[in-house]
Write an enzyme that holds these catalytic residues in place. Structure first.
Site, PDB file in Angstrom:
ATOM      1  N   LEU A 101       0.856  -1.176   0.000  1.00  0.00           N
ATOM      2  CA  LEU A 101       0.000   0.000   0.000  1.00  0.00           C
ATOM      3  C   LEU A 101       0.896   1.231   0.000  1.00  0.00           C
ATOM      4  O   LEU A 101       1.901   1.271   0.720  1.00  0.00           O
ATOM      5  CB  LEU A 101      -0.911   0.020   1.233  1.00  0.00           C
ATOM      6  CG  LEU A 101      -1.993  -1.065   1.314  1.00  0.00           C
ATOM      7  CD1 LEU A 101      -2.808  -0.897   2.594  1.00  0.00           C
ATOM      8  CD2 LEU A 101      -2.911  -1.029   0.101  1.00  0.00           C
ATOM      9  N   ASP A 102       0.524   2.242  -0.797  1.00  0.00           N
ATOM     10  CA  ASP A 102       1.302   3.476  -0.834  1.00  0.00           C
ATOM     11  C   ASP A 102       1.355   4.119   0.544  1.00  0.00           C
ATOM     12  O   ASP A 102       0.514   3.865   1.406  1.00  0.00           O
ATOM     13  CB  ASP A 102       0.683   4.461  -1.829  1.00  0.00           C
ATOM     14  CG  ASP A 102       0.728   3.949  -3.254  1.00  0.00           C
ATOM     15  OD1 ASP A 102       1.534   3.040  -3.536  1.00  0.00           O
ATOM     16  OD2 ASP A 102      -0.037   4.468  -4.089  1.00  0.00           O
ATOM     17  N   LYS A 103       2.307   5.012   0.726  1.00  0.00           N
ATOM     18  CA  LYS A 103       2.486   5.683   2.013  1.00  0.00           C
ATOM     19  C   LYS A 103       1.225   6.409   2.455  1.00  0.00           C
ATOM     20  O   LYS A 103       0.868   6.403   3.637  1.00  0.00           O
ATOM     21  CB  LYS A 103       3.658   6.666   1.933  1.00  0.00           C
ATOM     22  CG  LYS A 103       4.014   7.318   3.259  1.00  0.00           C
ATOM     23  CD  LYS A 103       5.253   8.194   3.136  1.00  0.00           C
ATOM     24  CE  LYS A 103       5.619   8.815   4.474  1.00  0.00           C
ATOM     25  NZ  LYS A 103       6.845   9.658   4.379  1.00  0.00           N
TER      26      LYS A 103
END
Length: 242
Positions: A101-103
């Site tokens: 998952l992206d930041k």
């Protein structure tokens, strides 16, 4: 050999965090070689049977941890702040994330020690569904829905069909994918002239985020574990030995 600390052993086997299993031990619910042990720091000799609430402890070959990832954390061991700091009390050395998952993305992030399960959950051939809640800058349209259902063309390559739906407010949508490409959700809406403001993963296959609080992690239940394995054509990997 002194053996392994009881609290570490129980946490490693997925019975909870170190603090949670320590409470379980102090409550007298754990027996080692038939004797009640109330000291979480007690060292369990190798091969000695352990019981919890009168039931023999099944030593699991693999561990699977569900995290409700907050925004601001990186799905990486080497970058900071790492999601691994949120897994305190779990056996993180051999845990690997099932996808990333992206930041700035929240939601369901699964970790497993089973490389074959990880491969099958992430490989496009198995078409494991991933469900997202998405807040858009502008309302989604019926044209978006049709384009996603047909298989959006992204940078010259056609994606697998995706299901887009919404309720009264079309700036809040749910998107179901059957693949997991780099920044895929954001790139799909960008290709449609829109922008993702907020993104949260709600489900992976039959595994639901549910009411797990933001920033907390827990082991999968046996039912959840079994459903994941069956969903990708594997048997549940549990045994009585390590």
């Amino acid at each position: 050999m002194r053996g392994e600390r009881l609290d570490k052993l129980l946490a490693r086997l997925g019975l909870g965090s170190r603090k949670e299993v320590a409470r379980l031990v102090r409550a007298g619910r754990v027996r080692v070689a038939g004797e009640a042990v109330r000291d979480p720091g007690f060292h369990v000799p190798e091969g000695v049977p352990v019981e919890v609430d009168g039931k023999p402890l099944a030593l699991r070959r693999h561990h699977h941890i569900l995290l409700h990832k907050p925004a601001g954390y990186v799905t990486s061991r080497t970058e900071e702040p790492s999601v691994y700091v949120l897994l305190s009390g779990f056996p993180t050395r051999d845990l690997f994330p099932v996808g990333r998952l992206d930041k700035d993305t929240e939601g369901l992030l699964l970790f497993t020690t089973d490389g074959e399960l990880l491969h099958r959950l992430t490989h496009p051939r198995h078409k494991v569904e991933k469900r997202y809640l998405v807040h858009l800058e502008r309302p989604a349209t019926e044209e978006d829905r049709r384009a996603f259902a047909e298989g959006l063309i992204l940078e010259g390559e056609r994606l697998l069909p995706a299901a887009l739906s919404w309720g009264e407010d079309p700036t809040w949508v749910e998107l179901v994918l059957r693949e997991g490409r780099f920044h895929q959700v954001k790139r799909m809406f960008q290709a449609r002239g829109n922008r993702v403001v907020y993104l949260k993963r709600l489900a992976l296959g039959l595994l639901e985020l549910g009411d797990l609080p933001l920033g907390e992690a827990r082991p999968l239940t046996p039912e959840e574990e079994g459903a994941l394995y069956q969903g990708v054509g594997l048997f549940t990997e549990c045994s009585q030995g390590t």
